[in-house]
Design a protein around this motif. Sequence first.
Motif, PDB file in Angstrom:
ATOM      1  N   HIS A  95       0.841  -1.198   0.000  1.00  0.00           N
ATOM      2  CA  HIS A  95       0.000   0.000   0.000  1.00  0.00           C
ATOM      3  C   HIS A  95       0.875   1.246   0.000  1.00  0.00           C
ATOM      4  CE1 HIS A  95      -4.066  -1.688   0.957  1.00  0.00           C
ATOM      5  NE2 HIS A  95      -3.312  -2.706   1.313  1.00  0.00           N
ATOM      6  N   VAL A  96       0.350   2.304  -0.610  1.00  0.00           N
ATOM      7  CA  VAL A  96       0.925   3.630  -0.432  1.00  0.00           C
ATOM      8  C   VAL A  96       0.043   4.314   0.616  1.00  0.00           C
ATOM      9  CG1 VAL A  96      -0.381   4.534  -2.431  1.00  0.00           C
ATOM     10  CG2 VAL A  96       1.575   5.808  -1.510  1.00  0.00           C
ATOM     11  N   VAL A  97       0.668   4.950   1.598  1.00  0.00           N
ATOM     12  CA  VAL A  97      -0.075   5.586   2.686  1.00  0.00           C
ATOM     13  C   VAL A  97       0.253   7.075   2.738  1.00  0.00           C
ATOM     14  CG1 VAL A  97      -0.182   3.443   4.005  1.00  0.00           C
ATOM     15  CG2 VAL A  97       1.692   5.055   4.433  1.00  0.00           C
ATOM     16  N   PHE A  98      -0.694   7.826   3.335  1.00  0.00           N
ATOM     17  CA  PHE A  98      -0.594   9.278   3.294  1.00  0.00           C
ATOM     18  C   PHE A  98      -0.723   9.867   4.702  1.00  0.00           C
ATOM     19  CE2 PHE A  98      -2.650   7.533  -0.504  1.00  0.00           C
ATOM     20  CZ  PHE A  98      -1.714   7.883  -1.471  1.00  0.00           C
ATOM     21  N   ASN A  99      -0.859  11.175   4.743  1.00  0.00           N
ATOM     22  CA  ASN A  99      -0.844  11.899   6.013  1.00  0.00           C
ATOM     23  C   ASN A  99      -1.824  11.352   7.052  1.00  0.00           C
ATOM     24  OD1 ASN A  99      -0.266  14.550   7.652  1.00  0.00           O
ATOM     25  ND2 ASN A  99      -2.489  14.389   7.526  1.00  0.00           N
ATOM     26  N   ASN A 100      -3.058  11.078   6.651  1.00  0.00           N
ATOM     27  CA  ASN A 100      -4.041  10.659   7.652  1.00  0.00           C
ATOM     28  C   ASN A 100      -3.734   9.272   8.207  1.00  0.00           C
ATOM     29  OD1 ASN A 100      -5.291  13.099   7.441  1.00  0.00           O
ATOM     30  ND2 ASN A 100      -7.029  12.374   6.239  1.00  0.00           N
ATOM     31  N   PHE A 101      -3.079   8.444   7.429  1.00  0.00           N
ATOM     32  CA  PHE A 101      -2.612   7.144   7.924  1.00  0.00           C
ATOM     33  C   PHE A 101      -1.578   7.346   9.034  1.00  0.00           C
ATOM     34  CE2 PHE A 101      -0.007   3.353   8.011  1.00  0.00           C
ATOM     35  CZ  PHE A 101      -0.868   2.304   7.730  1.00  0.00           C
ATOM     36  N   THR A 102      -0.612   8.210   8.788  1.00  0.00           N
ATOM     37  CA  THR A 102       0.432   8.440   9.793  1.00  0.00           C
ATOM     38  C   THR A 102      -0.127   9.178  11.017  1.00  0.00           C
ATOM     39  OG1 THR A 102       1.167  10.464   8.682  1.00  0.00           O
ATOM     40  CG2 THR A 102       2.274   8.422   8.075  1.00  0.00           C
ATOM     41  N   THR A 103      -1.212   9.938  10.827  1.00  0.00           N
ATOM     42  CA  THR A 103      -1.854  10.579  11.973  1.00  0.00           C
ATOM     43  C   THR A 103      -2.446   9.532  12.906  1.00  0.00           C
ATOM     44  OG1 THR A 103      -2.352  12.575  10.709  1.00  0.00           O
ATOM     45  CG2 THR A 103      -3.670  12.178  12.675  1.00  0.00           C
ATOM     46  N   VAL A 104      -3.091   8.513  12.349  1.00  0.00           N
ATOM     47  CA  VAL A 104      -3.621   7.434  13.186  1.00  0.00           C
ATOM     48  C   VAL A 104      -2.475   6.671  13.847  1.00  0.00           C
ATOM     49  CG1 VAL A 104      -4.929   5.256  13.162  1.00  0.00           C
ATOM     50  CG2 VAL A 104      -5.792   7.252  11.922  1.00  0.00           C
ATOM     51  N   MET A 105      -1.328   6.615  13.208  1.00  0.00           N
ATOM     52  CA  MET A 105      -0.173   5.971  13.830  1.00  0.00           C
ATOM     53  C   MET A 105       0.360   6.771  15.014  1.00  0.00           C
ATOM     54  SD  MET A 105       2.089   4.120  10.864  1.00  0.00           S
ATOM     55  CE  MET A 105       3.209   3.523  12.130  1.00  0.00           C
ATOM     56  N   ALA A 106      -0.009   8.035  15.135  1.00  0.00           N
ATOM     57  CA  ALA A 106       0.326   8.768  16.357  1.00  0.00           C
ATOM     58  C   ALA A 106      -0.484   8.227  17.526  1.00  0.00           C
ATOM     59  CB  ALA A 106       0.047  10.262  16.167  1.00  0.00           C
ATOM     60  N   TRP A 107      -1.676   7.735  17.245  1.00  0.00           N
ATOM     61  CA  TRP A 107      -2.528   7.104  18.262  1.00  0.00           C
ATOM     62  C   TRP A 107      -1.941   5.762  18.683  1.00  0.00           C
ATOM     63  CZ3 TRP A 107      -7.596   8.623  20.017  1.00  0.00           C
ATOM     64  CH2 TRP A 107      -8.266   7.655  20.768  1.00  0.00           C
ATOM     65  N   ASN A 108      -1.553   4.968  17.688  1.00  0.00           N
ATOM     66  CA  ASN A 108      -0.935   3.663  17.926  1.00  0.00           C
ATOM     67  C   ASN A 108       0.112   3.463  16.848  1.00  0.00           C
ATOM     68  OD1 ASN A 108      -0.441   0.747  17.599  1.00  0.00           O
ATOM     69  ND2 ASN A 108      -2.098   0.467  19.079  1.00  0.00           N
ATOM     70  N   ARG A 109       1.353   3.240  17.245  1.00  0.00           N
ATOM     71  CA  ARG A 109       2.474   3.273  16.311  1.00  0.00           C
ATOM     72  C   ARG A 109       2.518   2.107  15.337  1.00  0.00           C
ATOM     73  NH1 ARG A 109       7.543   4.326  20.148  1.00  0.00           N
ATOM     74  NH2 ARG A 109       6.401   2.794  21.407  1.00  0.00           N
ATOM     75  N   SER A 110       1.583   1.181  15.438  1.00  0.00           N
ATOM     76  CA  SER A 110       1.582   0.026  14.548  1.00  0.00           C
ATOM     77  C   SER A 110       0.897   0.343  13.217  1.00  0.00           C
ATOM     78  CB  SER A 110       0.847  -1.138  15.226  1.00  0.00           C
ATOM     79  OG  SER A 110       0.565  -2.160  14.294  1.00  0.00           O
ATOM     80  N   ARG A 111       1.562   0.024  12.105  1.00  0.00           N
ATOM     81  CA  ARG A 111       0.929   0.192  10.793  1.00  0.00           C
ATOM     82  C   ARG A 111      -0.241  -0.779  10.665  1.00  0.00           C
ATOM     83  NH1 ARG A 111       5.109  -3.129  10.322  1.00  0.00           N
ATOM     84  NH2 ARG A 111       5.098  -4.856   8.817  1.00  0.00           N
ATOM     85  N   ARG A 112      -0.178  -1.918  11.357  1.00  0.00           N
ATOM     86  CA  ARG A 112      -1.304  -2.868  11.344  1.00  0.00           C
ATOM     87  C   ARG A 112      -2.537  -2.217  11.957  1.00  0.00           C
ATOM     88  NH1 ARG A 112       3.265  -5.421  13.079  1.00  0.00           N
ATOM     89  NH2 ARG A 112       4.056  -7.159  11.848  1.00  0.00           N
TER      90      ARG A 112
END
Length: 330
Positions: free
Chosen positions: A298-315
């Motif tokens: 997958h290609v991921v963008f800003n909002n994906f990495t924002t949710v990773m601030a909540w939980n650092r797992s890409r899963r």
Amino acid sequence: MSTPQRGWRGGICAILLGLFSVILVPQARADVVDDNPWLKPWIGKHGITRAWLNQTLSGLKPYPKAARLMDRQAEAKPYWEYRNLFINDAVVRKGRARLREHRALLNKIQGKYGVPAEVVVALWGIESRFGGNTGRHPVLRVLFSLSQTYERRQTFFRKQLHEFLILCHEEGWNPREPMGSYAGAMSQAQMIPGTLRRYAVDFDGDGHRDVFHSTPDVLASIANYLSSHGWKRGGLYTLPLKADRKLDALVVSAPKKLTAWSHWRGRGAQLAEAGVSLPDSTPSALIKLAERGAPRYHVVFNNFTTVMAWNRSRRFAMVAHELASRIGAQ
């Protein structure tokens, strides 16, 4: 015969004197602060006194279960197993029901914070099954035990214990009552104490940030956290890529720095969906997720990495997206 008699009387007198000394002279109580000098800098701030710390923390039994659970977290599972922990037909049905039930409230929250209603509901479902499971571990014992024994993240847990004790003063909680996760996360939003202090909001206007019982406070707090960490209204989240093992050299496990899409396209990345294109300048990163057959890219963008601030797992971030997509597809 006389000498043994004098010894017997003397022994009785010594016992009686010892009993009187126990009654008349208080025994020294254990001082938790002296035993844990890292607590001392907290005294005199945010209403925390030495006496209150000793009273609050004395007699707490160790909680070794927390450290054991910390070392076998679900995020270590391959994606196809991890996803099944959070997404099934029952969860999707309940999520859709909550979306309908709270639509007016969620519209207000989306209007203020810019986070789609289905994303907020998905995180609510992942974290606490929509408020049905907020944790069964005593937060105070968990944090104090990990602060003492879990050396790998001791600094983190001492900070969270401090934040929790401050919260107890600010919100009027009994420190021994809140229950939560094995890592000290609490409430229907499962926020750690420091996060709760900074991002929980009083959306129902009753003067309390009640993320344990108030649905408006819970849902708005989730949205406020994401908004505060850079969620872009209407922004991209993720798109699937055509599977290509050549991408293995480009994928990352924790996308923090985003790079222009032209960089990845120039190295062979291709969008999987026909007719979909991206501006070359779009900030993005590539990830790979393990499936039973072949891996997904997958290609991921800003909002994906924002949710990773909540939980650092890409899963976790991908599960949030997939659950939100299914909840929103009514």
